[in-house]
Write an enzyme that holds these catalytic residues in place. Structure first.
Site, PDB file in Angstrom:
ATOM      1  N   HIS A  71       6.112  -1.273   1.077  1.00  0.00           N
ATOM      2  CA  HIS A  71       6.984  -0.311   0.385  1.00  0.00           C
ATOM      3  C   HIS A  71       7.275   0.928   1.227  1.00  0.00           C
ATOM      4  CE1 HIS A  71       3.108   1.611  -0.983  1.00  0.00           C
ATOM      5  NE2 HIS A  71       3.846   2.706  -0.848  1.00  0.00           N
ATOM      6  N   ASP A 120       2.265  -6.558  -1.000  1.00  0.00           N
ATOM      7  CA  ASP A 120       2.717  -5.283  -0.444  1.00  0.00           C
ATOM      8  C   ASP A 120       2.015  -4.990   0.884  1.00  0.00           C
ATOM      9  OD1 ASP A 120       3.864  -2.804  -0.108  1.00  0.00           O
ATOM     10  OD2 ASP A 120       2.578  -1.793  -1.576  1.00  0.00           O
ATOM     11  N   SER A 225      -0.430   5.939   1.163  1.00  0.00           N
ATOM     12  CA  SER A 225       0.128   4.585   1.156  1.00  0.00           C
ATOM     13  C   SER A 225       0.025   3.927   2.524  1.00  0.00           C
ATOM     14  CB  SER A 225       1.609   4.633   0.759  1.00  0.00           C
ATOM     15  OG  SER A 225       1.781   4.808  -0.609  1.00  0.00           O
TER      16      SER A 225
END
Length: 312
Positions: A71, A120, A225
């Site tokens: 992402h 992901d 992230s």
């Protein structure tokens, strides 16, 4: 009227510039409750920049490959061109020190589902190899299908926000120890929240949950992230998503690396030819190695507005 327009344009530009590009108000790949640490302790942890703005964390899995979250590189249902990204390794400090390398290629699994953050992960191929040292190292990844036992101590590492109230990354590398949470319990918690909020929150077999369940206060946070979740210094998770930061009812959710052991190694083998380096260099030269960062774009916006007012 012109003054009102000026004020509106400045405020809008500032908001667009300072707002995180990959987080939503609630569902964030959100280190809260951690402490400063040294890169020598986690030498495989790297910073990823998009157009000179810090974007995500990552982990060095070979001299030329970084593992991060898909992402971080996805926009409008497509992968952003690698010419916009660089990787900084070998430093505890944000945006300074260490070694900066351009990115040649970004590979994401065909099964990546951005709607539920399943699969992901992304492999970044670097334009040049990184030499290992006390501050640059390669992390071990677990074999296919390996399961971290429930209630095991694991560690998040990254430059993410250190407080829910602070919407900016940490200037110093952070780490925090939490505990793995049963996938069944984690999925159950998020399923209830999905019903009450109307937002999709699915915990799949390709995910691993970790936090301080029913206590809260420690978690990965925004700008973490793509960074590592570690178990005995092995990369077992890639920081992916969660509900808010350090919430007592909802642990953080990471991509389970052992679900993708084969895919990762196949990808590294397929994108590791030395002849790619020449192509990479020419691409970066044409695109420009130092695109204007967010602050530069903001200043340019101010100058254009003032210029238009003076010469109106």
């Amino acid at each position: 009227m012109w003054l009102l327009n000026f004020v509106v344009m400045v405020i809008a530009s500032t908001i667009l510039c300072l707002s995180p590009s990959f987080a939503t108000e609630e569902l964030v790949a959100l280190i809260i409750g951690g402490t400063n640490t040294d890169i020598e302790r986690y030498p495989y942890t790297v910073q990823i920049y998009r157009n000179s703005d810090f974007k995500c964390g990552g982990s060095l899995i070979s001299h030329r490959h970084v593992l991060s979250a898909a992402h971080c590189f996805f926009k409008n249902n497509g992968i952003i061109s690698p010419v916009h990204f660089t990787v900084r390794a070998g430093t505890s400090k944000l945006n300074t020190g260490g070694t900066e390398v351009a990115v040649y290629q970004i590979i994401v699994p065909d099964r990546y589902n951005p709607k539920i953050s399943d699969n992901d992960l992304a492999v970044l191929v670097l334009c040049s190899k990184l030499a290992t040292s006390a501050s640059i190292g390669i992390v071990t990844i677990p074999r296919q299908g390996y399961e971290v036992p429930d209630n095991s101590a694991v560690t998040y590492v990254g430059w993410g926000s250190t407080s829910v109230q602070i919407s900016q990354p940490s200037q110093i590398l952070q780490s925090v120890t939490v505990f793995t949470v049963s996938r069944h319990v984690c999925a159950e918690r998020y399923a209830r929240q999905e019903v009450s909020s109307g937002r999709v929150m699915v915990v799949t077999h390709n995910m691993i949950c970790a936090g301080l369940l029913d206590i809260g206060g420690k978690d990965a946070c925004q700008w973490d992230s793509g960074g590592p979740l570690l178990f005995n210094n092995t990369l077992v998770g890639i920081i992916s998503w969660g509900y808010q930061c350090a919430h007592s009812n909802f642990p953080g959710v990471a991509t389970r690396v052992s679900s993708f052991y084969r895919w990762i190694h196949e990808t590294m083998a397929n994108y590791n030819a030395d002849e790619l380096i020449g192509v990479c260099t020419s691409q970066k030269s044409a695109a420009g190695r130092n695109p204007m960062n967010c602050r530069g774009r903001l200043y340019l916006t101010y100058l254009l507005i003032i210029y238009s007012l003076i010469f109106k």
